[in-house]
Design a protein around this motif. Structure first.
Motif, mmCIF file in Angstrom:
data_model
loop_
_atom_site.group_PDB
_atom_site.id
_atom_site.type_symbol
_atom_site.label_atom_id
_atom_site.label_comp_id
_atom_site.label_asym_id
_atom_site.label_seq_id
_atom_site.Cartn_x
_atom_site.Cartn_y
_atom_site.Cartn_z
ATOM 1 N N ILE A 41 1.371 10.460 -4.132
ATOM 2 C CA ILE A 41 -0.009 10.504 -5.231
ATOM 3 C C ILE A 41 -0.619 12.260 -5.425
ATOM 4 C CG2 ILE A 41 -0.207 12.093 -2.840
ATOM 5 C CD1 ILE A 41 -3.049 9.607 -2.159
ATOM 6 N N GLU A 42 -1.128 12.497 -5.975
ATOM 7 C CA GLU A 42 -1.951 13.664 -7.083
ATOM 8 C C GLU A 42 -1.862 14.807 -6.002
ATOM 9 O OE1 GLU A 42 -1.592 15.785 -9.903
ATOM 10 O OE2 GLU A 42 -1.277 13.564 -10.065
ATOM 11 N N ASN A 43 -2.915 14.665 -4.875
ATOM 12 C CA ASN A 43 -2.697 15.354 -3.959
ATOM 13 C C ASN A 43 -2.324 15.165 -2.038
ATOM 14 O OD1 ASN A 43 -4.732 17.927 -5.670
ATOM 15 N ND2 ASN A 43 -5.433 16.422 -5.782
ATOM 16 N N PRO A 44 -1.365 15.995 -1.992
ATOM 17 C CA PRO A 44 -0.524 15.044 -0.879
ATOM 18 C C PRO A 44 -1.352 15.774 0.260
ATOM 19 C CG PRO A 44 1.383 15.547 -2.138
ATOM 20 C CD PRO A 44 0.164 15.643 -2.952
ATOM 21 N N ALA A 45 -2.519 16.948 0.279
ATOM 22 C CA ALA A 45 -3.092 17.697 1.291
ATOM 23 C C ALA A 45 -4.714 17.128 1.951
ATOM 24 C CB ALA A 45 -3.334 19.321 0.666
ATOM 25 N N PHE A 46 -4.348 16.554 0.981
ATOM 26 C CA PHE A 46 -5.713 16.064 1.381
ATOM 27 C C PHE A 46 -5.479 15.153 2.222
ATOM 28 C CE2 PHE A 46 -7.208 17.935 -1.935
ATOM 29 C CZ PHE A 46 -8.576 18.625 -2.399
ATOM 30 N N VAL A 47 -4.388 13.618 1.855
ATOM 31 C CA VAL A 47 -4.168 12.789 2.414
ATOM 32 C C VAL A 47 -3.809 13.085 3.796
ATOM 33 C CG1 VAL A 47 -2.384 11.063 3.114
ATOM 34 C CG2 VAL A 47 -2.570 11.585 1.160
ATOM 35 N N PRO A 48 -4.701 11.960 5.375
ATOM 36 C CA PRO A 48 -4.772 12.766 6.579
ATOM 37 C C PRO A 48 -2.876 11.681 7.522
ATOM 38 C CG PRO A 48 -5.970 10.530 6.417
ATOM 39 C CD PRO A 48 -5.543 11.111 4.736
ATOM 40 N N ALA A 49 -2.886 12.623 8.304
ATOM 41 C CA ALA A 49 -1.346 12.201 8.935
ATOM 42 C C ALA A 49 -1.158 10.395 9.381
ATOM 43 C CB ALA A 49 -1.547 12.715 10.398
ATOM 44 N N ARG A 50 -2.624 9.941 9.703
ATOM 45 C CA ARG A 50 -2.405 8.372 9.515
ATOM 46 C C ARG A 50 -3.796 7.817 8.149
ATOM 47 N NH1 ARG A 50 -1.020 5.493 15.205
ATOM 48 N NH2 ARG A 50 -1.914 4.175 14.375
ATOM 49 N N PHE A 51 -3.858 6.545 8.219
ATOM 50 C CA PHE A 51 -4.674 6.019 6.856
ATOM 51 C C PHE A 51 -4.369 5.144 6.898
ATOM 52 C CE2 PHE A 51 -0.740 7.461 4.772
ATOM 53 C CZ PHE A 51 -0.563 6.788 3.410
ATOM 54 N N ARG A 52 -5.189 4.403 5.906
ATOM 55 C CA ARG A 52 -3.873 2.476 5.512
ATOM 56 C C ARG A 52 -3.720 2.795 4.097
ATOM 57 N NH1 ARG A 52 -9.331 0.871 8.525
ATOM 58 N NH2 ARG A 52 -8.409 -0.242 10.003
ATOM 59 N N LEU A 53 -2.602 2.090 3.575
ATOM 60 C CA LEU A 53 -2.097 1.678 2.700
ATOM 61 C C LEU A 53 -2.347 0.530 1.691
ATOM 62 C CD1 LEU A 53 0.009 3.204 -0.173
ATOM 63 C CD2 LEU A 53 1.466 1.958 1.393
ATOM 64 N N VAL A 54 -3.538 0.304 0.743
ATOM 65 C CA VAL A 54 -4.323 -0.532 0.295
ATOM 66 C C VAL A 54 -3.262 -1.068 -1.359
ATOM 67 C CG1 VAL A 54 -6.423 -2.408 -0.306
ATOM 68 C CG2 VAL A 54 -6.533 0.142 1.242
ATOM 69 N N MET A 55 -2.394 -1.972 -1.447
ATOM 70 C CA MET A 55 -1.621 -2.637 -2.260
ATOM 71 C C MET A 55 -2.394 -2.872 -3.593
ATOM 72 S SD MET A 55 1.509 -3.184 0.169
ATOM 73 C CE MET A 55 2.079 -2.788 1.344
ATOM 74 N N ALA A 56 -3.083 -2.445 -4.260
ATOM 75 C CA ALA A 56 -3.300 -3.810 -5.377
ATOM 76 C C ALA A 56 -2.716 -4.757 -5.919
ATOM 77 C CB ALA A 56 -2.988 -2.581 -6.594
ATOM 78 N N LYS A 57 -1.622 -5.229 -6.226
ATOM 79 C CA LYS A 57 -1.331 -6.437 -6.325
ATOM 80 C C LYS A 57 -1.601 -7.452 -5.183
ATOM 81 C CE LYS A 57 1.553 -5.415 -10.203
ATOM 82 N NZ LYS A 57 3.079 -5.369 -10.909
ATOM 83 N N GLY A 58 -2.221 -8.481 -4.840
ATOM 84 C CA GLY A 58 -1.662 -9.128 -3.646
ATOM 85 C C GLY A 58 -2.756 -8.480 -2.520
ATOM 86 N N ALA A 59 -3.410 -7.964 -2.480
ATOM 87 C CA ALA A 59 -4.787 -6.966 -1.951
ATOM 88 C C ALA A 59 -4.372 -6.332 0.000
ATOM 89 C CB ALA A 59 -5.304 -7.629 -2.120
ATOM 90 N N SER A 60 -3.000 -6.177 -0.135
ATOM 91 C CA SER A 60 -2.944 -5.901 1.444
ATOM 92 C C SER A 60 -2.918 -5.007 1.871
ATOM 93 C CB SER A 60 -1.345 -6.794 1.727
ATOM 94 O OG SER A 60 -0.134 -5.410 0.844
ATOM 95 N N VAL A 61 -3.041 -4.449 3.537
ATOM 96 C CA VAL A 61 -3.455 -3.703 3.708
ATOM 97 C C VAL A 61 -2.397 -3.134 4.572
ATOM 98 C CG1 VAL A 61 -5.316 -2.613 5.099
ATOM 99 C CG2 VAL A 61 -5.659 -3.770 3.231
ATOM 100 N N ARG A 62 -2.146 -1.789 4.887
ATOM 101 C CA ARG A 62 -0.837 -1.997 5.887
ATOM 102 C C ARG A 62 -1.744 -0.163 6.282
ATOM 103 N NH1 ARG A 62 4.446 -3.978 5.922
ATOM 104 N NH2 ARG A 62 4.246 -3.158 8.129
ATOM 105 N N GLU A 63 -1.537 0.034 8.259
ATOM 106 C CA GLU A 63 -1.582 0.993 8.692
ATOM 107 C C GLU A 63 -0.425 2.076 8.871
ATOM 108 O OE1 GLU A 63 -4.628 1.874 10.639
ATOM 109 O OE2 GLU A 63 -5.676 0.630 9.684
ATOM 110 N N CYS A 64 -0.766 3.296 8.619
ATOM 111 C CA CYS A 64 0.193 3.865 7.377
ATOM 112 C C CYS A 64 0.218 5.269 8.273
ATOM 113 C CB CYS A 64 0.629 4.495 6.295
ATOM 114 S SG CYS A 64 1.068 2.480 5.524
ATOM 115 N N GLN A 65 1.936 6.256 8.472
ATOM 116 C CA GLN A 65 1.283 7.421 9.358
ATOM 117 C C GLN A 65 2.621 8.137 7.760
ATOM 118 O OE1 GLN A 65 2.190 6.945 13.517
ATOM 119 N NE2 GLN A 65 4.246 8.234 13.316
#
Length: 84
Positions: A41-65
């Motif tokens: 990712i271009e700016n890792p400093a702006f990514v919070p400790a927990r977030f959702r990862l949305v995959m473009a193919k298949g449109a699946s969503v995963r909760e991440c930390q």
């Protein structure tokens, strides 16, 4: 180096999005397993400790930390979402 992961990672090069607090940032998934992934990712400093990862193919969503950050690559673990 000894492999400590429970699940093998599959190398991929797939576009995805980090979604948190109403903002969305594009990223690229570099590898993935059942329990986590590595994203670039271009700016890792702006990514919070927990977030959702949305995959473009298949449109699946995963909760991440975030597990670790090295330069523009973030190691993430998938968080189990309680079933209601």
């Amino acid at each position: 180096m000894e492999e400590k992961r429970k699940y093998p990672r599959t190398e991929i090069d797939e576009p995805a999005y980090v979604s948190a607090g109403g903002s969305v940032m594009s990223c690229v998934i570099r590898n993935i397993s059942e329990e986590g992934a590595a994203i670039d990712i271009e700016n890792p400093a702006f990514v919070p400790a927990r977030f959702r990862l949305v995959m473009a193919k298949g449109a699946s969503v995963r909760e991440c930390q975030i597990a670790w950050i090295q330069h523009k690559r973030i190691g993430i673990t998938f968080v189990a979402v309680p079933q209601e």
